[in-house]
Design a protein around this motif. Structure first.
Motif, short mmCIF file in Angstrom:
data_model
loop_
_atom_site.label_atom_id
_atom_site.label_comp_id
_atom_site.label_asym_id
_atom_site.label_seq_id
_atom_site.Cartn_x
_atom_site.Cartn_y
_atom_site.Cartn_z
N VAL A 4 26.87 57.59 105.57
CA VAL A 4 25.78 57.16 104.69
C VAL A 4 26.12 55.76 104.19
CG1 VAL A 4 24.59 57.62 102.50
CG2 VAL A 4 25.30 59.54 103.95
N TYR A 5 25.19 54.83 104.38
CA TYR A 5 25.38 53.46 103.89
C TYR A 5 24.39 53.28 102.74
CZ TYR A 5 25.44 48.29 104.06
OH TYR A 5 25.54 46.95 103.75
N PRO A 6 24.87 53.44 101.49
CA PRO A 6 23.95 53.38 100.34
C PRO A 6 23.86 51.98 99.75
CG PRO A 6 26.11 54.12 99.60
CD PRO A 6 26.25 53.76 101.07
N GLY A 7 22.74 51.70 99.12
CA GLY A 7 22.62 50.41 98.44
C GLY A 7 21.26 50.24 97.82
N SER A 8 21.09 49.10 97.15
CA SER A 8 19.78 48.80 96.55
C SER A 8 18.87 48.19 97.61
CB SER A 8 19.95 47.80 95.41
OG SER A 8 20.93 48.23 94.51
N PHE A 9 19.43 47.35 98.47
CA PHE A 9 18.66 46.69 99.55
C PHE A 9 17.38 46.06 98.98
CE2 PHE A 9 20.98 50.30 101.45
CZ PHE A 9 21.85 49.59 102.26
N ALA A 39 17.52 53.07 86.26
CA ALA A 39 18.28 52.25 85.31
C ALA A 39 18.50 50.85 85.87
CB ALA A 39 19.61 52.91 85.01
N LYS A 40 18.47 50.73 87.20
CA LYS A 40 18.72 49.41 87.81
C LYS A 40 17.39 48.76 88.13
CE LYS A 40 21.84 47.24 91.03
NZ LYS A 40 23.00 47.39 91.88
N LYS A 41 17.14 47.64 87.48
CA LYS A 41 15.85 46.95 87.68
C LYS A 41 15.82 46.30 89.05
CE LYS A 41 12.13 45.84 85.32
NZ LYS A 41 11.47 46.66 86.30
N ARG A 89 30.75 51.22 102.59
CA ARG A 89 30.40 50.10 101.71
C ARG A 89 30.90 48.82 102.33
NH1 ARG A 89 26.67 50.38 97.90
NH2 ARG A 89 27.84 49.13 96.40
N GLY A 90 30.18 47.75 102.11
CA GLY A 90 30.59 46.44 102.65
C GLY A 90 31.38 45.68 101.59
N LEU A 91 32.39 44.96 102.03
CA LEU A 91 33.18 44.14 101.10
C LEU A 91 33.02 42.67 101.45
CD1 LEU A 91 36.68 45.85 100.86
CD2 LEU A 91 34.79 46.01 99.25
N LYS A 123 30.40 34.94 108.35
CA LYS A 123 29.08 34.28 108.44
C LYS A 123 28.14 34.75 107.33
CE LYS A 123 27.62 35.19 112.75
NZ LYS A 123 28.55 35.66 113.75
N PHE A 124 28.43 35.94 106.77
CA PHE A 124 27.47 36.53 105.83
C PHE A 124 28.02 36.76 104.43
CE2 PHE A 124 26.42 38.19 110.12
CZ PHE A 124 25.18 37.56 110.27
N THR A 125 29.28 36.38 104.18
CA THR A 125 29.88 36.77 102.89
C THR A 125 29.19 36.15 101.68
OG1 THR A 125 31.52 35.07 103.26
CG2 THR A 125 32.24 37.30 103.68
N HIS A 126 28.52 35.03 101.87
CA HIS A 126 27.86 34.36 100.73
C HIS A 126 26.43 34.88 100.51
CE1 HIS A 126 26.75 32.47 104.42
NE2 HIS A 126 25.73 31.90 103.83
N ILE A 127 25.99 35.79 101.35
CA ILE A 127 24.60 36.25 101.24
C ILE A 127 24.50 37.51 100.38
CG2 ILE A 127 22.58 37.04 102.54
CD1 ILE A 127 23.63 35.49 104.94
N ALA A 128 23.67 37.43 99.35
CA ALA A 128 23.43 38.59 98.48
C ALA A 128 21.93 38.66 98.22
CB ALA A 128 24.20 38.43 97.18
#
Ligand code: ADP
Length: 160
Positions: A4-9, A39-41, A89-91, A123-128
């Protein structure tokens, strides 16, 4: 094995997609779990976020053993009800680790559920998602951070 890869996405980015592609090659089934946490906007509703993910998976041709679901209880309950083997989870950087390490230990403590952490590609660490929204809101170029369909939806959302 099933993960399971959970997140807000909120919204899905190419950093998320990179993790999904990599884990889909290693496990039989990947469930992308969109958090429905009041609770998370979030900028987008859970159903919009699911639509963005489904369209992005199609656009990036990442399909087959990947399923998208939503859940609003405890993550570990979803994992156990679905007989999944691990949470993924991704780090991206050190401060992700501090939070993820606590969460992993909590989930192990309360339910015996294990977490695997996957190092983001440089290549993607700065992307949020939060940066993507901020840039999009002011008309900046996000075309290399999200899929074309998400970029178009953000433009429309921010009336650009
Ligand atoms: P959450 O609110 O649960 O952190 P996110 O959608 O921000 O939800 O992230 C979901 C997961 O994806 C987290 O494990 C996060 O560390 C990871 N992630 C986010 N952005 C990236 C990225 N650019 N590259 C790799 N992993 C990422």
């Amino acid at each position: 094995m099933k993960v399971v890869y959970p997140g807000s996405f909120d919204p899905i980015t190419l950093g998320h997609i990179d993790i999904i592609k990599r884990i889909a090659k290693k496990f039989d089934e990947v469930i992308i779990l969109v958090a429905n946490n009041e609770a998370k906007k979030t900028q987008f509703s859970v159903d919009q976020r699911i639509e963005f993910i489904e369209e992005t998976l199609k656009e990036c041709d990442v399909q087959g053993n990947i399923f998208v679901k939503k859940h609003n209880g405890l993550l570990v309950d979803f994992v156990r009800e679905n007989n999944a083997d691990f949470i993924i989870r991704g780090l991206r950087r050190a401060n992700d680790f501090d939070i993820e390490y606590d969460m992993a230990r909590l989930n192990k403590h309360i339910a015996g559920v294990e977490t695997l952490m996957v190092a983001a590609d440089p290549k993607f660490t700065h992307i949020a998602s939060s940066y993507v929204k901020e840039i999009a809101k002011f008309g900046g170029d996000i075309s290399e951070m999200v899929s074309t369909c998400v970029a178009n939806k953000l433009k429309k959302h921010f009336n650009l």
